[in-house]
Design an enzyme around this catalytic site. Structure first.
Site, PDB file in Angstrom:
ATOM      1  N   GLU A  34       5.855  11.430   4.657  1.00  0.00           N
ATOM      2  CA  GLU A  34       5.169  10.420   4.786  1.00  0.00           C
ATOM      3  C   GLU A  34       5.995   9.872   5.923  1.00  0.00           C
ATOM      4  O   GLU A  34       5.558   9.023   6.415  1.00  0.00           O
ATOM      5  CB  GLU A  34       5.651   9.808   3.391  1.00  0.00           C
ATOM      6  N   GLN A  95       8.451   1.172  -9.225  1.00  0.00           N
ATOM      7  CA  GLN A  95       8.769   2.537  -7.841  1.00  0.00           C
ATOM      8  C   GLN A  95       8.398   3.631  -8.532  1.00  0.00           C
ATOM      9  O   GLN A  95       6.775   4.133  -7.479  1.00  0.00           O
ATOM     10  CB  GLN A  95       9.930   2.715  -7.556  1.00  0.00           C
ATOM     11  N   GLU A 127       4.891   8.366  -4.648  1.00  0.00           N
ATOM     12  CA  GLU A 127       3.681   7.713  -3.272  1.00  0.00           C
ATOM     13  C   GLU A 127       2.799   6.849  -3.613  1.00  0.00           C
ATOM     14  O   GLU A 127       2.017   6.260  -2.648  1.00  0.00           O
ATOM     15  CB  GLU A 127       3.041   9.271  -2.111  1.00  0.00           C
ATOM     16  N   ARG A 128       2.134   7.393  -4.540  1.00  0.00           N
ATOM     17  CA  ARG A 128       0.143   6.440  -5.023  1.00  0.00           C
ATOM     18  C   ARG A 128      -0.659   6.735  -3.321  1.00  0.00           C
ATOM     19  O   ARG A 128      -1.521   6.515  -3.446  1.00  0.00           O
ATOM     20  CB  ARG A 128       0.803   5.407  -5.047  1.00  0.00           C
TER      21      ARG A 128
END
Length: 172
Positions: A34, A95, A127-128
């Protein structure tokens, strides 16, 4: 790579008393994908300094989930040290979101003892990002596990049927 290794060692030294090595490495594998373990990284295609998209080592989304906490304490939001410290404080609602696939709480995630499971939990609940680059995330996590002193068991040379386990009604 040297900067990522320095950051990974620092992250490990901060979290090791409350997280398993496997959970740390699962989070690191996701963070490498990420943000490249860059504490000032803004999610691609989002405005720098904005309040949409992910931000930082772990791509806090929305960014104010981390920035409000850091600013209230007078911390530099771009300092990765405080982003790691924030992981051991109450996480803002929204979150970390439990999924049906991974119903573990954030505290349960921190105690996971399987690297691949840790990657998946963090990917799905923090993160989804769907399954985006899952293989790379797992590869990175295993490399961090080896780098930080763990030792993954060798892959079996002969395929064998593994038993199935049920956990909270989910098949693993």
């Amino acid at each position: 790579m040297a900067e990522m290794q320095d950051n990974a060692k620092e992250i490990y030294s901060i979290l090791k008393d409350e997280w398993t090595l496997e959970a740390i490495c699962g989070m690191l594998g996701n963070a490498q994908q990420e943000s490249g373990l860059n504490p000032a990284q803004t999610q691609q295609n989002y405005p720098i300094g904005g309040d949409s998209g992910g931000y930082g080592l772990y791509q806090w989304d929305p960014p104010h989930n981390y920035k409000d906490w850091a600013n209230a304490k007078g911390y530099d939001v771009t300092d990765g040290y405080w982003q790691v410290i924030a992981m051991n404080t109450p996480i803002p609602e929204g979150q970390y979101i439990h999924t049906d696939e991974h119903p573990q709480s954030f505290d349960e995630f921190k105690k996971v003892t399987d690297v691949e499971l840790a990657v998946n939990i963090f990917l799905k609940n923090w993160e989804r990002a769907g399954d985006a680059y899952l293989d790379k995330r797992i590869k990175y996590a295993k490399e961090w596990y080896d780098y930080l002193g763990g030792s993954l068991p060798p892959k079996p040379t002969k395929k064998r049927k593994m038993p199935l386990y049920f956990y909270r009604g989910l098949l693993y």
